[in-house]
Structure formats: structure tokens, C-alpha cells
Design an enzyme around this catalytic site. Structure first.
Site, PDB file in Angstrom:
ATOM      1  CB  CYS A  94      -6.926  25.844  46.597  1.00  0.00           C
ATOM      2  SG  CYS A  94      -5.457  26.871  46.699  1.00  0.00           S
ATOM      3  NE  ARG A 128       1.886  29.608  49.892  1.00  0.00           N
ATOM      4  CZ  ARG A 128       1.764  28.763  48.873  1.00  0.00           C
ATOM      5  NH1 ARG A 128       2.428  28.963  47.761  1.00  0.00           N
ATOM      6  NH2 ARG A 128       0.980  27.711  48.963  1.00  0.00           N
ATOM      7  CG  HIS A 194      -7.609  25.861  51.785  1.00  0.00           C
ATOM      8  ND1 HIS A 194      -7.663  24.755  50.973  1.00  0.00           N
ATOM      9  CD2 HIS A 194      -6.614  26.636  51.288  1.00  0.00           C
ATOM     10  CE1 HIS A 194      -6.730  24.847  50.034  1.00  0.00           C
ATOM     11  NE2 HIS A 194      -6.082  25.982  50.192  1.00  0.00           N
TER      12      HIS A 194
HETATM   13  N1  GLN Z   1      -0.001  24.961  44.577  1.00  0.00           N
HETATM   14  C1  GLN Z   1      -1.019  25.928  44.304  1.00  0.00           C
HETATM   15  C2  GLN Z   1      -0.624  27.376  44.547  1.00  0.00           C
HETATM   16  O1  GLN Z   1       0.233  27.655  45.347  1.00  0.00           O
HETATM   17  C3  GLN Z   1      -2.265  25.597  45.102  1.00  0.00           C
HETATM   18  C4  GLN Z   1      -2.096  25.708  46.592  1.00  0.00           C
HETATM   19  C5  GLN Z   1      -3.305  25.207  47.334  1.00  0.00           C
HETATM   20  O2  GLN Z   1      -4.029  24.339  46.864  1.00  0.00           O
HETATM   21  N2  GLN Z   1      -3.498  25.690  48.521  1.00  0.00           N
HETATM   22  O3  GLN Z   1      -1.195  28.240  43.912  1.00  0.00           O
END
Ligand code: GLN
EC number: 6.3.5.13
Length: 236
Positions: A94, A128, A194
Site C-alpha cells: 500500500c 477512498r 492488507h
Molecule cells: N496513505 C495512503 C493512501 O491513502 C496509503 C494508505 C495505506 O497504506 N493503507 O493512499
């Protein structure tokens, strides 16, 4: 620690540990130990320079501000870049994909120079991406569907030097409309999954391990509980 101990670098868990991705290093160590190898996790924090001598490396996800700290540290101590150049496997989860790329733009619109190890750039998407993700792998050595949990705002575009890890069958993945999830370039494998990803995808864990050990393949481990977890997640 004996000379033959396999050393797994857990890079910056103090800042890139928010999403439990440190579990990937634990899975790697456990799969090695179950096969009779000595294996240790070497935690590299913001207080440590990054060694280039480890056998493989894992990096986890993080919030925007934490990933900025990690980026600066990796730029200051280029051990990870040197290790990847000699072929040491690197698993980037990520935010770590974003950090290892050329640049990323945070949710608040700040553009940050990345480490430049992989040919990707990241910009925030309208929405998101949160939820289960399932994919079909595209690289040799992987034949089983991949599954994970994604949680990111950034969408990652691959340049010509990088290829996708997999095609999305469910969820968002890289999030830029090309249907791809993750990135592969040289010895770096990146994914938005994840889970931790390697607990859910033992084939990916063993691919990284076989590369770190320099062997063609590893004897399978018979772990019914891991198979059960996979069945549940792929059904979910
Ligand atoms: N901050 C980054 C995003 O929102 C990565 C988030 C994460 O590692 N889960 O894209």
C-alpha cells in the site's frame, strides 16, 4: 544467529505499521522455520540506518504523514535500494508502493518525491477504496487467486518499467482504470492488499522465500487452517 540464518528486514514498522502489515514478516519467518531454516526478523526503525545486507525486506502501509517520514528516511539511508539492485526481494504494501515510486500526491494535495525504485506515480482518487479485493495473478510462479483488504485513497499509475501484479476481479486495486492490482519491477513486488497479505496468500509468501533462498521452489506446507481462511475470504 548462525551464518545461515535468513534475515527478514521489517522496514520502519514504527511509522509504516498502522495496518498490521508487520504480520507479513512473521509469516515469512514462520514458513521458513517450519521448513527447518533459521530465520530472524530485523526491525529497522527511524533510529536505524537501513542495512543493505538482509535477505529480503517487507514494508507496510501507513497514513500520509507517516509515509512522508518513511520516505525521507529511505532517501537518507539507501540500503533498501542497494539491496533491491542486487536482487533481494522486497515486498511493499500500500503506502510503501507509493513511497518507492517517483512521487505521490497526498490526500491534501501535497506532492512528495518518492524513493524512485519503481516506475509508478500516485495521485488521490475521488473516493477512498475500502473493502475486500480479489485478483488473478499475472506473474510466473503464482497461479492461485490473491485476496486481501484494501484501504487507500491513492491511485497508482504504472510507467513502462513496471508491470501489474494481478488483474482485479473484485474491488478497486491500483484504482486508475487499468484493471490492475499491485506492481512488479525487478525484485520489488508491491500490492495494495492488507490482511496481512502473506497470511492470506501463502503462494506469494513462498515465491518471495524461494527468491530469497535462490531455489526454484519450496516443498509445500500442509496447513489446513490457512486453506480454510483462504476459502472463507474468497467467498466473502
Ligand atoms: N496513505 C495512503 C493512501 O491513502 C496509503 C494508505 C495505506 O497504506 N493503507 O493512499
Amino acid at each position: 544467529m548462525s551464518e545461515s540464518t535468513v534475515r527478514i528486514g521489517l522496514v520502519l514498522p514504527d511509522v509504516m505499521g498502522t495496518y498490521g502489515d508487520g504480520g507479513n514478516a512473521v509469516v515469512l519467518r514462520q514458513r521458513l522455520r517450519m521448513r527447518g531454516y533459521d530465520a530472524e526478523i530485523v526491525e529497522i526503525t527511524l533510529r536505524d540506518p537501513v542495512p543493505d545486507s538482509l535477505d529480503l525486506y517487507t514494508l507496510g502501509g501507513a497514513e500520509d504523514s507517516a509515509q512522508r517520514l518513511a520516505t525521507r528516511h529511505l532517501q537518507k539511508y539507501p540500503g533498501l535500494q542497494q539491496a533491491a539492485e542486487r536482487g533481494a526481494p522486497v515486498l511493499a504494501i500500500c503506502a510503501a508502493i507509493q513511497v518507492l515510486g517517483h512521487w505521490y500526491e497526498t490526500s491534501s494535495g501535497e506532492k512528495v518525491d518518492g524513493v524512485g525504485m519503481i516506475d509508478v506515480t500516485t495521485s488521490p482518487q475521488d473516493k477512498r477504496a475500502i473493502g475486500e479485493v480479489a485478483t488473478t495473478p499475472m506473474i510466473p510462479g503464482l497461479s492461485q487467486p490473491l485476496t486481501g483488504f484494501e484501504n487507500h485513497r491513492g491511485g497508482t499509475k504504472l510507467g513502462g518499467e513496471a508491470t501489474g501484479l494481478a488483474r482485479v476481479t473484485r474491488g478497486v486495486g491500483n484504482g486508475v482504470g487499468d484493471g490492475l492490482e499491485g506492481v512488479v519491477q525487478g525484485s520489488v513486488i508491491g500490492t495494495y492488499m492488507h490482511g496481512p497479505a502473506l497470511a492470506r496468500n501463502p503462494e506469494l509468501a513462498d515465491l518471495l522465500l524461494s527468491r530469497a533462498l535462490g531455489v526454484d521452489s519450496l516443498a509445500p506446507l500442509n496447513l489446513p487452517e490457512v486453506d480454510q481462511l483462504r476459502r472463507e475470504r474468497l467467498r466473502a
